[in-house]
Design an enzyme around this catalytic site. Structure first.
Site, mmCIF file in Angstrom:
data_model
loop_
_atom_site.group_PDB
_atom_site.id
_atom_site.type_symbol
_atom_site.label_atom_id
_atom_site.label_comp_id
_atom_site.label_asym_id
_atom_site.label_seq_id
_atom_site.Cartn_x
_atom_site.Cartn_y
_atom_site.Cartn_z
ATOM 1 N N ASP A 20 36.663 -5.970 39.609
ATOM 2 C CA ASP A 20 37.564 -6.898 39.436
ATOM 3 C C ASP A 20 38.661 -6.658 38.630
ATOM 4 O O ASP A 20 38.904 -5.446 38.379
ATOM 5 C CB ASP A 20 36.707 -8.403 39.023
ATOM 6 C CG ASP A 20 36.395 -8.000 37.556
ATOM 7 O OD1 ASP A 20 36.878 -7.062 37.027
ATOM 8 O OD2 ASP A 20 35.696 -9.071 37.245
ATOM 9 N N SER A 25 31.427 -7.418 27.527
ATOM 10 C CA SER A 25 31.137 -7.521 29.095
ATOM 11 C C SER A 25 30.926 -5.968 29.867
ATOM 12 O O SER A 25 30.275 -5.977 30.963
ATOM 13 C CB SER A 25 32.114 -8.260 30.177
ATOM 14 O OG SER A 25 33.270 -7.607 29.984
ATOM 15 N N HIS A 71 36.675 -5.039 35.233
ATOM 16 C CA HIS A 71 35.386 -4.434 35.073
ATOM 17 C C HIS A 71 35.337 -3.394 36.286
ATOM 18 O O HIS A 71 35.581 -3.665 37.432
ATOM 19 C CB HIS A 71 34.350 -5.457 35.272
ATOM 20 C CG HIS A 71 34.495 -6.412 34.302
ATOM 21 N ND1 HIS A 71 34.885 -7.782 34.503
ATOM 22 C CD2 HIS A 71 34.173 -6.304 32.996
ATOM 23 C CE1 HIS A 71 34.732 -8.472 33.339
ATOM 24 N NE2 HIS A 71 34.103 -7.510 32.378
#
Ligand SMILES: *[C@@H]1O[C@H](CO)[C@@H](O)[C@H](O)[C@H]1NC(C)=O
Ligand SMILES: *[C@@H]1O[C@H](CO)[C@@H](O)[C@H](O)[C@H]1NC(C)=O
Ligand SMILES: *[C@@H]1O[C@H](CO)[C@@H](O)[C@H](O)[C@H]1NC(C)=O
Ligand SMILES: *[C@@H]1O[C@H](CO)[C@@H](O)[C@H](O)[C@H]1NC(C)=O
Ligand SMILES: *[C@@H]1O[C@H](CO)[C@@H](O)[C@H](O)[C@H]1NC(C)=O
Length: 352
Positions: A328, A47, A331
């Site tokens: 978050d 990610s 991330h």
């Protein structure tokens, strides 16, 4: 239920992408002599690098409020805006390479910037997310080469960006959890990373950047327990050990192949500096805690982007995402990635 569980896994574990370093176009041109806007970028990993491969039905990256800063709506990036892949592309003076998933649906001319094979939540080994691990991502790349979508000449002026942000460790913790076995796991992980890097090189890519592990203990999911006041030492030691082995492995690869093809983007230092720079800044302005994420769940079991059965938001978003480092629980925000990039610049110069 199934879906709920999976999507919470996604948001919890998914953390990782990876940052590259940007030196400024001039610096890179000096380094490689090819970065004049014609290079192709091939991206593998998780990610920290994914720009849209993760399935819309599963990934939080396709839900509000992801993408609120850029492009203005959820678009498959695990951030409020740009991720490391986008900055690397910018630095190469090319468009961010299209996600592999879209290859059949876009005008073929869009393939000329390379391709992004990264999937959020994945690892070098299989993780709790049923998406292609790095071996399979490289298989996809190999197939496109066999199909002559990319030629040898294309590959000669290409670079690969490989993100390993830690999903293998969250999977290890969830499945095994025995901390005594972590060092042995790190060894097998770094060994598999090495196999993957070698494979990408053997397919014809001349320059390959792999991320060192960021300080896992400074991610908000680890600092949560201290109300985001301090980094957690034990996970940071895991990152340090991982990076130590990775450095040795990359040196070995360069010796074996008699090149300087492989290099490490030191995310550990880059994250740490980004955090401490903001700390100094906030000591004056007293507004922002650098370890505090911008988007957080408002009650237990909820995280950024989650809603309850009635569709009510169970998260809150800070007023100024551009002042945060983390978006978050795992991330960076676009601002965080930008700071990380600035911190990587000097180390990139050192590499060469
Ligand atoms: C960019 O650099 C590559 C490699 O040196 C060269 O083959 C290509 O012609 C250059 N393209 C432009 C537009 O200058
Ligand atoms: C694809 O893009 C090229 C270059 O932008 C353009 O000339 C061409 O018409 C496009 N083809 C289609 C089918 O849209
Ligand atoms: C990657 O996934 C495939 C399919 O699940 C599996 O067969 C393979 O062993 C995995 N590779 C690694 C290195 O774990
Ligand atoms: C953890 O792993 C070590 C080393 O393999 C082993 O000796 C120990 O029994 C394990 N502990 C548990 C609780 O399984
Ligand atoms: C932050 O401030 C401290 C104390 O003034 C200083 O020692 C440190 O170098 C500064 N850190 C950065 C990244 O500027």
């Amino acid at each position: 239920m199934e879906k709920q569980t999976l999507s919470s896994l996604f948001s919890l574990l998914f953390l990782f992408l990876l940052p590259l370093a940007f030196t400024g176009v001039q610096g890179i041109k000096e380094l490689y002599g090819v970065y004049n806007g014609t290079a192709k970028l091939f991206v593998f990993g998780d990610s920290y690098a994914d720009t849209g491969n993760s399935p819309v039905s599963l990934a939080g990256s396709w839900k509000q409020p992801y993408g609120v800063t850029f492009p203005g709506k959820p678009a498959g990036r695990f951030s409020d805006g740009r991720v490391l892949t986008d900055y690397i592309a910018l630095f190469l003076r090319i468009r961010s390479p299209i996600p592999y998933k879209w290859r059949k649906y876009v005008n073929k001319s869009k393939l000329r910037y390379g391709m992004n094979f990264a999937y959020g939540g994945t690892g070098v080994f299989n993780t709790l997310v049923d998406q292609p691990n790095m071996t399979l991502q490289i298989d996809f790349f190999q197939k496109l080469i066999q199909q002559k979508v990319y030629t040898k000449q294309d590959l000669d002026s290409s670079i690969a960006f490989v993100s390993v942000a830690g999903n293998d460790y969250s999977t290890f913790n969830a499945k095994i959890g025995n901390q005594t076995e972590v060092p042995a796991f790190t060894k097998s992980l770094v060994n598999q990373i090495s196999i993957n890097l070698k494979r990408i090189h053997d397919l014809g890519v001349k320059k390959i950047a792999v991320t060192g592990l960021e300080p896992l203990g400074c991610l908000p999911d680890q600092t949560f327990a201290s109300s985001f006041q301090q980094c957690s030492e034990t996970p940071n030691l895991v990152s340090k050990f991982h990076n130590q082995l990775l450095i040795q492995e990359v040196q070995k690869l360069n010796l074996e192949k008699k090149t300087s093809a492989f290099f490490i983007l030191d995310l550990y230092s880059a994250f740490t500096s980004a955090i401490s720079n903001l700390k100094n800044y906030t000591e004056q302005s007293k507004s922002v805690n650098p370890l505090q994420p911008c988007c957080v769940g408002t009650s237990e079991g909820f995280s950024c982007g989650r809603v309850n059965e009635k569709g009510e938001k169970k998260y809150s978003v800070c007023k100024n995402p551009e002042e945060s480092i983390f978006w978050d629980l795992v991330h960076p925000s676009q601002n965080g990635w930008h700071s990380v990039y600035l911190n990587l610049q000097s180390s990139l110069h050192q590499f060469y």
